[in-house]
Design a protein around this motif. Structure first.
Motif, PDB file in Angstrom:
ATOM      1  N   LYS A  50       1.011  -1.171   0.361  1.00  0.00           N
ATOM      2  CA  LYS A  50       0.268   0.043  -0.011  1.00  0.00           C
ATOM      3  C   LYS A  50       0.836   1.175   0.101  1.00  0.00           C
ATOM      4  O   LYS A  50       1.850   0.973   0.664  1.00  0.00           O
ATOM      5  N   LYS A  51       0.176   2.380  -0.530  1.00  0.00           N
ATOM      6  CA  LYS A  51       1.136   3.444  -0.296  1.00  0.00           C
ATOM      7  C   LYS A  51       2.376   3.745  -1.400  1.00  0.00           C
ATOM      8  O   LYS A  51       3.266   4.302  -1.350  1.00  0.00           O
ATOM      9  N   SER A  52       2.281   2.128  -2.461  1.00  0.00           N
ATOM     10  CA  SER A  52       3.870   2.574  -3.407  1.00  0.00           C
ATOM     11  C   SER A  52       5.208   1.697  -2.464  1.00  0.00           C
ATOM     12  O   SER A  52       5.435   1.270  -3.506  1.00  0.00           O
ATOM     13  N   LYS A  53       5.224   1.814  -1.065  1.00  0.00           N
ATOM     14  CA  LYS A  53       6.596   1.105  -0.413  1.00  0.00           C
ATOM     15  C   LYS A  53       5.693   0.822   0.799  1.00  0.00           C
ATOM     16  O   LYS A  53       7.014   0.206   1.984  1.00  0.00           O
ATOM     17  N   ILE A  54       5.283   0.446   1.305  1.00  0.00           N
ATOM     18  CA  ILE A  54       4.426  -0.297   2.716  1.00  0.00           C
ATOM     19  C   ILE A  54       4.091  -1.997   1.968  1.00  0.00           C
ATOM     20  O   ILE A  54       2.676  -2.602   2.141  1.00  0.00           O
ATOM     21  N   ALA A  55       4.450  -2.535   2.560  1.00  0.00           N
ATOM     22  CA  ALA A  55       5.250  -4.237   2.557  1.00  0.00           C
ATOM     23  C   ALA A  55       3.511  -4.650   3.642  1.00  0.00           C
ATOM     24  O   ALA A  55       4.608  -4.566   4.763  1.00  0.00           O
ATOM     25  N   GLU A  56       3.099  -5.088   3.603  1.00  0.00           N
ATOM     26  CA  GLU A  56       2.202  -6.227   4.277  1.00  0.00           C
ATOM     27  C   GLU A  56       1.747  -7.262   4.899  1.00  0.00           C
ATOM     28  O   GLU A  56       1.812  -8.152   3.322  1.00  0.00           O
ATOM     29  N   THR A  57       2.418  -8.448   5.293  1.00  0.00           N
ATOM     30  CA  THR A  57       2.437  -9.951   5.259  1.00  0.00           C
ATOM     31  C   THR A  57       0.922 -10.756   6.390  1.00  0.00           C
ATOM     32  O   THR A  57       1.140  -9.966   7.252  1.00  0.00           O
ATOM     33  N   SER A  58       0.366 -11.126   4.975  1.00  0.00           N
ATOM     34  CA  SER A  58      -0.714 -11.781   6.044  1.00  0.00           C
ATOM     35  C   SER A  58      -0.836 -13.025   5.510  1.00  0.00           C
ATOM     36  O   SER A  58      -0.397 -13.792   4.892  1.00  0.00           O
ATOM     37  N   SER A  59      -1.392 -13.818   6.560  1.00  0.00           N
ATOM     38  CA  SER A  59      -2.022 -15.367   5.947  1.00  0.00           C
ATOM     39  C   SER A  59      -3.231 -15.975   6.384  1.00  0.00           C
ATOM     40  O   SER A  59      -4.070 -15.214   6.825  1.00  0.00           O
ATOM     41  N   PHE A  60      -3.309 -16.567   6.266  1.00  0.00           N
ATOM     42  CA  PHE A  60      -4.212 -17.329   7.162  1.00  0.00           C
ATOM     43  C   PHE A  60      -4.296 -18.471   7.545  1.00  0.00           C
ATOM     44  O   PHE A  60      -3.536 -19.320   7.717  1.00  0.00           O
ATOM     45  N   ALA A  61      -5.363 -19.126   9.064  1.00  0.00           N
ATOM     46  CA  ALA A  61      -5.638 -19.217   9.552  1.00  0.00           C
ATOM     47  C   ALA A  61      -5.919 -21.171  10.050  1.00  0.00           C
ATOM     48  O   ALA A  61      -5.374 -21.289  10.201  1.00  0.00           O
ATOM     49  N   THR A  62      -6.198 -20.828   8.614  1.00  0.00           N
ATOM     50  CA  THR A  62      -7.246 -22.872   8.725  1.00  0.00           C
ATOM     51  C   THR A  62      -7.012 -22.812   7.411  1.00  0.00           C
ATOM     52  O   THR A  62      -7.679 -22.697   6.228  1.00  0.00           O
ATOM     53  N   LEU A  63      -6.067 -23.973   7.701  1.00  0.00           N
ATOM     54  CA  LEU A  63      -6.041 -24.426   6.114  1.00  0.00           C
ATOM     55  C   LEU A  63      -6.885 -26.911   6.586  1.00  0.00           C
ATOM     56  O   LEU A  63      -6.890 -26.398   7.109  1.00  0.00           O
ATOM     57  N   SER A  64      -6.643 -26.905   5.206  1.00  0.00           N
ATOM     58  CA  SER A  64      -6.925 -28.291   5.413  1.00  0.00           C
ATOM     59  C   SER A  64      -6.987 -28.901   4.005  1.00  0.00           C
ATOM     60  O   SER A  64      -6.395 -28.242   2.520  1.00  0.00           O
ATOM     61  N   GLY A  65      -5.631 -30.137   3.851  1.00  0.00           N
ATOM     62  CA  GLY A  65      -5.639 -30.449   2.766  1.00  0.00           C
ATOM     63  C   GLY A  65      -5.678 -32.360   2.728  1.00  0.00           C
ATOM     64  O   GLY A  65      -5.037 -32.905   3.761  1.00  0.00           O
ATOM     65  N   LEU A  66      -5.053 -32.828   1.366  1.00  0.00           N
ATOM     66  CA  LEU A  66      -4.609 -34.264   1.690  1.00  0.00           C
ATOM     67  C   LEU A  66      -3.545 -34.225   0.093  1.00  0.00           C
ATOM     68  O   LEU A  66      -3.713 -33.836  -0.296  1.00  0.00           O
ATOM     69  N   ILE A  67      -3.126 -35.498   0.698  1.00  0.00           N
ATOM     70  CA  ILE A  67      -2.315 -35.923  -0.826  1.00  0.00           C
ATOM     71  C   ILE A  67      -2.559 -37.332  -0.722  1.00  0.00           C
ATOM     72  O   ILE A  67      -3.213 -38.633  -0.158  1.00  0.00           O
ATOM     73  N   THR A  68      -3.752 -38.383  -2.215  1.00  0.00           N
ATOM     74  CA  THR A  68      -4.188 -39.463  -2.227  1.00  0.00           C
ATOM     75  C   THR A  68      -3.090 -40.055  -1.982  1.00  0.00           C
ATOM     76  O   THR A  68      -2.161 -40.041  -2.776  1.00  0.00           O
ATOM     77  N   GLU A  69      -3.704 -41.732  -2.488  1.00  0.00           N
ATOM     78  CA  GLU A  69      -2.706 -43.055  -2.481  1.00  0.00           C
ATOM     79  C   GLU A  69      -1.729 -42.648  -4.632  1.00  0.00           C
ATOM     80  O   GLU A  69      -1.069 -43.377  -4.463  1.00  0.00           O
ATOM     81  N   ASP A  70      -2.718 -42.169  -4.833  1.00  0.00           N
ATOM     82  CA  ASP A  70      -2.193 -41.998  -6.368  1.00  0.00           C
ATOM     83  C   ASP A  70      -1.875 -40.515  -6.802  1.00  0.00           C
ATOM     84  O   ASP A  70      -1.559 -39.770  -7.939  1.00  0.00           O
ATOM     85  N   GLY A  71      -1.547 -39.622  -5.691  1.00  0.00           N
ATOM     86  CA  GLY A  71      -0.677 -38.130  -6.259  1.00  0.00           C
ATOM     87  C   GLY A  71      -1.355 -37.320  -6.354  1.00  0.00           C
ATOM     88  O   GLY A  71      -0.904 -36.755  -6.297  1.00  0.00           O
ATOM     89  N   GLN A  72      -3.249 -36.968  -5.600  1.00  0.00           N
ATOM     90  CA  GLN A  72      -3.470 -35.950  -6.357  1.00  0.00           C
ATOM     91  C   GLN A  72      -3.646 -35.645  -5.138  1.00  0.00           C
ATOM     92  O   GLN A  72      -3.942 -35.678  -3.915  1.00  0.00           O
ATOM     93  N   ALA A  73      -3.305 -33.777  -4.970  1.00  0.00           N
ATOM     94  CA  ALA A  73      -3.627 -33.379  -3.878  1.00  0.00           C
ATOM     95  C   ALA A  73      -3.963 -32.152  -4.381  1.00  0.00           C
ATOM     96  O   ALA A  73      -5.182 -31.378  -4.711  1.00  0.00           O
ATOM     97  N   GLN A  74      -4.661 -31.257  -2.452  1.00  0.00           N
ATOM     98  CA  GLN A  74      -5.758 -30.676  -2.869  1.00  0.00           C
ATOM     99  C   GLN A  74      -5.535 -29.922  -1.527  1.00  0.00           C
ATOM    100  O   GLN A  74      -5.143 -30.335  -0.999  1.00  0.00           O
ATOM    101  N   VAL A  75      -5.372 -28.430  -1.743  1.00  0.00           N
ATOM    102  CA  VAL A  75      -4.975 -27.725  -0.460  1.00  0.00           C
ATOM    103  C   VAL A  75      -6.289 -27.044  -0.627  1.00  0.00           C
ATOM    104  O   VAL A  75      -6.778 -26.119  -1.493  1.00  0.00           O
ATOM    105  N   ARG A  76      -7.241 -26.562   0.707  1.00  0.00           N
ATOM    106  CA  ARG A  76      -8.118 -25.294   1.007  1.00  0.00           C
ATOM    107  C   ARG A  76      -8.273 -24.798   1.764  1.00  0.00           C
ATOM    108  O   ARG A  76      -7.358 -25.426   2.982  1.00  0.00           O
TER     109      ARG A  76
END
Length: 353
Positions: A50-76
């Motif tokens: 913001k204001k061309s020079k002020i960097a701000e880092t944010s995150s997400f507190a709630t994540l869920s996901g998996l990798i199946t036995e055939d390698g399909q991956a998903q993150v929500r």
């Protein structure tokens, strides 16, 4: 003495052999049994400027996901869990930027190739190029990026971004959200977001495949904030922010609430309940098309429709006041269809009891 010495030698031998035994237990099948995301240990961060020079880092507190036995991956990613470290800034991000009452989650999907990872149990870390899809607000992008896959032990693996990933807000349909944020916070925001991640997975148990429950769409209830009654500052800030969403809709030329309004109204109901020391003024506004008398009437009736909806849900009628201002208080000139749409709005003002 010989017996003690013999036991000591056997113990040392066992300790020397044990790592070899563990190493041989490492599977050459990188997806054996599948993997579940450890949401608490994982991170998804985004950087904004913001204001061309002020960097701000944010995150997400709630994540869920998996990798199946055939390698399909998903993150929500539960968008309501956005964390900027400032309460009202979180609320602006939820209601104005991501519109989480309409779009509760973002989804990342990919197909991992077993050929690229069969020797991971030996190398312990590999860098691979990964094709993935990213879905947000109904928009799906197909991209590729370089990731590091690190095997911590036989049952824990980390997938991390090697370099940050840049998105334009326009390609994610977030330009309107950026405008609302700029007006609410009175700052200029660079129309680019930069994302990085660190996803930690634990191996599933034999016979118990990885599980990813369907996301439950429960507006207001999923917000990561303190429960119960809110402070005066929190209440005032939330009502001001809700007034800027532009997500109370009516059928064309009608005072009947459109079903598209329900997600935001559900959030409004929750906030009114949690601000019991306030009465709420609900104000209707129109554009300049039509006569003054007609616009005054429709603004009053639309405000009354919102009051009726909240009252039917259980908010005491004496805590709600409907007013109409017609075309008297435009927020922008009525010179384009887009501006006229912005002037047709419902605003909320908290009144102290």
């Amino acid at each position: 003495m010989k017996t003690i010495l013999h036991r000591f030698v056997c113990t040392i031998a066992l300790l020397l052999v044990l790592p070899v035994g563990l190493a041989s237990a490492q599977s050459s099948d990188p997806f054996e049994y599948g993997w579940n995301l450890d949401g608490e240990a994982s991170e998804l961060r985004f950087l904004s400027v913001k204001k061309s020079k002020i960097a701000e880092t944010s995150s997400f507190a709630t994540l869920s996901g998996l990798i199946t036995e055939d390698g399909q991956a998903q993150v929500r990613v539960l968008l309501d869990s956005v964390d900027t470290k400032v309460d009202l800034r979180n609320v602006r991000m939820r209601f104005l930027f991501f519109e989480t009452f309409r779009f509760p989650e973002a989804v990342i999907t990919t197909q991992l190739s077993p050929e690229l990872l069969t020797d991971l149990h030996l190398t312990r870390r590999k860098e691979i190029e990964l094709d993935y899809t990213f879905t947000l607000r109904g928009v799906t992008l197909e991209r590729s990026t370089d990731v590091a896959v690190t095997l911590i032990d036989n049952d824990r693996v980390v997938v991390s971004s090697i370099t940050p990933i840049a998105f334009t807000l326009e390609e994610l349909d977030l330009e309107e959200g950026r405008r609302k944020l700029e007006e609410a916070a009175n700052v200029d925001i660079t129309p680019i977001g930069v994302v990085s991640f660190n996803f930690v997975f634990d191996r599933a148990q034999s016979g118990t495949p990885p599980n990813l429950p369907e996301a439950v769409f429960t507006p207001a209830a999923v917000a990561l904030e303190e429960k119960g009654d809110m402070t005066e500052e929190a209440c005032l800030g939330r009502f001001e922010i809700l007034s800027k969403t532009g997500n109370i809709f009516f059928a064309s030329g009608s005072t009947r609430l459109d079903d598209k309004s329900i997600p935001l109204l559900e959030n409004l109901f929750d906030i009114v309940n949690r601000c019991p020391t306030f009465r709420l003024e609900i104000a209707g506004h129109t554009d300049s098309v039509g006569s003054d008398q007609q616009n005054q009437s429709i603004s009053e009736r639309r405000a009354s429709s919102v009051v009726s909806w909240l009252s039917d849900k259980g908010i005491p009628r004496d805590r709600l006041t409907a007013v109409g201002y017609g075309e008297e208080r435009p927020i922008v000139d009525n010179d384009t269809p887009e501006n006229r749409a912005r002037n047709r709005r419902i605003e909320f003002t908290a009144l102290v009891e």
